[in-house]
Design a protein around this motif. Structure first.
Motif, PDB file in Angstrom:
ATOM      1  N   TYR A  76       0.839  -1.204   0.000  1.00 13.82           N
ATOM      2  CA  TYR A  76       0.000   0.000   0.000  1.00 13.82           C
ATOM      3  C   TYR A  76       0.872   1.250   0.000  1.00 13.82           C
ATOM      4  O   TYR A  76       0.555   2.251  -0.638  1.00 13.82           O
ATOM      5  N   ASN A  80       1.915   4.718  -3.568  1.00 14.29           N
ATOM      6  CA  ASN A  80       2.019   6.172  -3.566  1.00 14.29           C
ATOM      7  C   ASN A  80       3.208   6.669  -4.377  1.00 14.29           C
ATOM      8  O   ASN A  80       3.396   7.867  -4.525  1.00 14.29           O
TER       9      ASN A  80
ATOM     10  N   HIS B  25      -7.080  15.044 -14.486  1.00 12.18           N
ATOM     11  CA  HIS B  25      -7.055  14.200 -13.290  1.00 12.18           C
ATOM     12  C   HIS B  25      -5.641  14.007 -12.763  1.00 12.18           C
ATOM     13  O   HIS B  25      -5.433  13.729 -11.609  1.00 12.18           O
ATOM     14  N   LEU B  26      -4.655  14.132 -13.649  1.00 14.25           N
ATOM     15  CA  LEU B  26      -3.281  13.933 -13.187  1.00 14.25           C
ATOM     16  C   LEU B  26      -2.813  15.104 -12.318  1.00 14.25           C
ATOM     17  O   LEU B  26      -1.881  14.978 -11.552  1.00 14.25           O
ATOM     18  N   GLU B  27      -3.501  16.250 -12.504  1.00 16.33           N
ATOM     19  CA  GLU B  27      -3.075  17.407 -11.730  1.00 16.33           C
ATOM     20  C   GLU B  27      -3.481  17.285 -10.269  1.00 16.33           C
ATOM     21  O   GLU B  27      -2.853  17.844  -9.394  1.00 16.33           O
ATOM     22  N   ARG B  28      -4.574  16.574 -10.063  1.00 15.17           N
ATOM     23  CA  ARG B  28      -4.992  16.383  -8.684  1.00 15.17           C
ATOM     24  C   ARG B  28      -4.149  15.279  -8.059  1.00 15.17           C
ATOM     25  O   ARG B  28      -4.542  14.136  -7.978  1.00 15.17           O
ATOM     26  N   ARG B  29      -2.958  15.606  -7.673  1.00 16.00           N
ATOM     27  CA  ARG B  29      -2.121  14.546  -7.145  1.00 16.00           C
ATOM     28  C   ARG B  29      -2.441  14.334  -5.670  1.00 16.00           C
ATOM     29  O   ARG B  29      -2.969  15.212  -4.999  1.00 16.00           O
ATOM     30  N   ARG B  30      -2.093  13.166  -5.207  1.00 16.01           N
ATOM     31  CA  ARG B  30      -2.390  12.846  -3.816  1.00 16.01           C
ATOM     32  C   ARG B  30      -1.245  13.306  -2.950  1.00 16.01           C
ATOM     33  O   ARG B  30      -0.086  13.060  -3.252  1.00 16.01           O
ATOM     34  N   ASN B  31      -1.563  14.022  -1.909  1.00 12.69           N
ATOM     35  CA  ASN B  31      -0.522  14.459  -1.000  1.00 12.69           C
ATOM     36  C   ASN B  31      -0.268  13.447   0.098  1.00 12.69           C
ATOM     37  O   ASN B  31       0.849  13.235   0.525  1.00 12.69           O
ATOM     38  N   ASP B  32      -1.336  12.837   0.534  1.00 12.36           N
ATOM     39  CA  ASP B  32      -1.200  11.918   1.664  1.00 12.36           C
ATOM     40  C   ASP B  32      -0.690  10.570   1.186  1.00 12.36           C
ATOM     41  O   ASP B  32      -1.079  10.056   0.143  1.00 12.36           O
ATOM     42  N   PHE B  33       0.214  10.009   1.931  1.00 12.80           N
ATOM     43  CA  PHE B  33       0.693   8.658   1.655  1.00 12.80           C
ATOM     44  C   PHE B  33      -0.168   7.693   2.435  1.00 12.80           C
ATOM     45  O   PHE B  33      -0.304   7.809   3.636  1.00 12.80           O
ATOM     46  N   ARG B  34      -0.737   6.755   1.723  1.00 13.34           N
ATOM     47  CA  ARG B  34      -1.551   5.759   2.429  1.00 13.34           C
ATOM     48  C   ARG B  34      -0.751   4.481   2.576  1.00 13.34           C
ATOM     49  O   ARG B  34      -0.070   4.068   1.652  1.00 13.34           O
ATOM     50  N   VAL B  35      -0.847   3.872   3.732  1.00 12.05           N
ATOM     51  CA  VAL B  35      -0.206   2.571   3.894  1.00 12.05           C
ATOM     52  C   VAL B  35      -1.263   1.517   4.197  1.00 12.05           C
ATOM     53  O   VAL B  35      -0.979   0.467   4.720  1.00 12.05           O
ATOM     54  N   ARG B  36      -2.487   1.834   3.855  1.00  8.03           N
ATOM     55  CA  ARG B  36      -3.584   0.900   4.065  1.00  8.03           C
ATOM     56  C   ARG B  36      -4.420   0.883   2.800  1.00  8.03           C
ATOM     57  O   ARG B  36      -4.256   1.721   1.926  1.00  8.03           O
TER      58      ARG B  36
END
Ligand SMILES: Nc1ncnc2c1ncn2[C@@H]1O[C@H](COP(=O)(O)OP(=O)(O)OP(=O)(O)O)[C@@H](O)[C@H]1O
Ligand SMILES: [Mg+2]
Lengths: 223, 349
Positions: A76, A80, B25-36
């Motif tokens: 997971y 990222n 949609h590529l511009e809306r990048r994810r800032n938070d890293f999820r480990v779940r």
């Protein structure tokens, strides 16, 4: 985005691949990492990807202390990060489209979204018309761009590349680097390990220089 | 005027430069890293899960069919290993049916006491006939017995010298047997033996018992053969899946690097095992039925001389289902063994 705090990596052979490496890569920054062969560039990227663990110090990525991430969470975590390899690591038993779709399939995306996102990523690298081909039928530069499309299809916050232009001629190499710059411009943090000093000298980005596992220079110029 | 011009300028710029601009949609990048796992509605998760399983199952099957010769070889090996115990089981089922036919023909010879008056033994015979556990009786008077003996034994002349008939009256009792009721017949036998008028009663059942003993042995053999050959199937499938894992090493590494969980990596190989198992099971079923088809006429001819109602039975629906489920389960288990041993060896890095 990435913080290395006195990170050392000693392989079982006793070799110190990284020695007290400390640096910070800000959110949305773009940097090159360079150094002689065996300097520890790949090792550093492997630590970020959790393909390996450091023996001392700590690595923090997006607020996550990597020593605290359990084995079960690694997949997971990796979702990222987009990773681009020198030898692109495409799968030749499936089409370009399916290669790029792999991270989405793994993440359990809806089939509708998969089609849309894969095409957007392929469009970005200029290969929309080749989606039905086998990657074997593409040139080296095109294969590398498919690898990049696969790395960004999942909208990663961080993009890592290990010698992405190693096998390409100067023109293709600079095109690839431009692609990375575009992703950086829309906010993706980018870290590229490369030997290609003449290429990165022309681009105005931060350069981390490794030598024998030590970070010997950190600035906008190589040296 | 000027403003409009600038506006249209900008618009054409935008139109000309889609290549340089990331799709929205590529511009809306994810800032938070999820480990779940990303949070998802239950039905979405279930649907995604099912469709992934269906895709993976189909893909694994397609791959097996893509190398038909190699797959057929593996399927045949598995089929032979499964057909042996399953075929023996079918043989036993048939033997059991046949023997229960013969069981019904079991008879008890009741020898009355020597001194018993003829009318008393006749009365005994009649009273026996009324018992519910007796279907039929046949009364053989001492005279009949003697004449039978005389003609059969060849002692005819010697018997002339006997002053009186040494033979008792014999009552042949045909028990009312329902299927496989050896035990009930034995109870009847004990009853008969306990009667004061009866000197001896003998059940002509030893061979039936022996047959049952043999069949019990046969059932054990099916079990043992089944266990041993199941192990063989496990090993065959385990080894085949191990080779499949080896040949997909590069793919496994990539999948792990782009965030494939262990379950995701494992799944296609588990389905490969299941398909090997099911294919082997189907082929085993075909083998057994071919052999039965081939044996049908000779068996029918052989059996028609003894007993009427018997026909060679094959695998019925439930036995077929059990065979297929078992073979699928064996395939799955064999794949698990291979996957457990070899998949963790393959790590990127
Ligand atoms: N798995 C390993 N076990 C032992 N030593 C290793 C291992 N991986 C790398 N090394 C050693 O660590 C050092 C750093 O290796 P690394 O691959 O990080 O270098 P690099 O900077 O990427 O070199 P290159 O430019 O040639 O790719 C090298 O001396 C290498 O031999
Ligand atoms: Mg390297």
């Amino acid at each position: 985005m990435i913080t290395f705090d006195r990170v050392s990596k000693r392989y079982e052979s006793g070799h110190d691949a990284l020695n007290q490496v400390t640096f910070d890569l800000a959110d949305g920054e773009m940097a090159f990492m360079t150094g002689h062969s065996g300097a520890g560039k790949s090792t550093l990227l492997k630590l970020i990807m959790l393909m390996d663990r450091c023996t001392r110090g700590q690595v923090v990525v997006s607020g996550q202390n990597l020593t605290r991430i359990k084995r079960r969470q690694i997949p997971y975590y990796r979702r990222n990060i987009g990773l681009v390899f020198q030898d692109h690591q495409l799968l030749f038993d499936r089409t370009v489209f399916d290669n790029v779709a792999l991270p989405l399939v793994i993440a359990g995306a809806q089939p509708r979204d998969i089609g849309r996102r894969v095409r957007a990523a392929l469009d970005k690298v200029g290969l929309l018309k080749k989606e039905k081909l086998n990657p074997m039928a593409l040139s080296g530069g095109e294969q590398q761009r498919v690898g990049i499309a696969r790395a960004v299809v999942n909208k990663p916050a961080l993009l890592l590349a290990d010698e992405p232009t190693g096998n390409l001629d100067p023109k293709l190499s600079s095109e690839i680097m431009q692609l990375f710059e575009h992703f950086n411009q829309v906010g993706v943090t980018v870290l590229v390990a490369t030997h290609d000093l003449s290429l990165i000298a022309r681009l105005n980005h931060r350069i981390l220089t490794l030598s024998k596992g030590r970070l010997i220079n950190d600035g906008t110029r190589y040296g | 005027m000027m403003v409009r011009g600038m506006d249209s300028n900008r618009q054409s710029e935008r139109r000309q430069a889609p290549r340089n601009q990331l799709p929205g949609h590529l511009e809306r990048r994810r800032n938070d890293f999820r480990v779940r796992k990303a949070p998802q509605k239950i039905y979405q998760r279930v649907r995604g899960y099912l469709s992934n399983h269906r895709d993976v199952a189909l893909l694994s099957l397609t791959r097996l069919l893509g190398t038909p010769a190699a797959s057929l070889m593996t399927w045949s090996v598995i089929a032979i290993a499964l057909a042996l115990p399953a075929g023996l089981y079918v043989f036993l089922q048939n033997a059991q049916q046949l023997s229960s036919d013969w069981d019904r023909t079991a008879q008890i010879s009741v020898y009355t006491s020597l001194g018993l008056a003829p009318e008393k033994s006749l009365a005994l015979s009649k009273s026996l006939k009324t018992r519910p556990d007796i279907k039929e009786v046949q009364y053989i008077s001492p005279e009949q017995a003697l004449s039978e003996f005389r003609s059969l034994s060849g002692f005819g002349e010697a018997l002339e010298y006997l002053s009186e008939n040494p033979l008792p009256a014999v009552i042949v009792v045909y028990p009312q047997t329902t299927q496989g009721s050896v035990a009930a017949t034995e109870v009847l036998l004990e009853d008969l033996r306990a009667m004061p008028e009866v000197d001896q009663a003998e059940l002509d059942i030893k061979w039936v018992k022996r047959l049952y003993g043999l069949m019990a042995l046969g059932q054990r053999a099916v079990m043992i053969l089944g266990v041993v050959l199941s192990l063989a199937v496990l090993l065959v499938i385990g080894n085949t899946v191990r080779l499949a894992i080896e040949s997909r090493r590069a793919e496994i590494v990539v999948v792990k690097l782009v965030g494939g969980t262990d379950g995701f990596v494992r799944r296609p190989f588990l389905y490969t095992g299941i398909w090997y198992g099911i294919g082997g099971g189907v082929l085993a079923w075909v083998m057994i039925n071919l052999v039965l088809f081939w044996l049908y006429r000779p068996v029918a001819e052989l059996v028609s001389s003894y007993s009427s109602g018997f026909t060679l039975a094959g695998l019925d629906l439930s036995a077929t289902l059990i065979l297929l489920c078992l073979s699928a389960a064996l395939g799955w288990m064999g794949a698990w063994i291979a996957v457990g041993r070899h998949l963790s060896d393959i790590e990127p890095g």
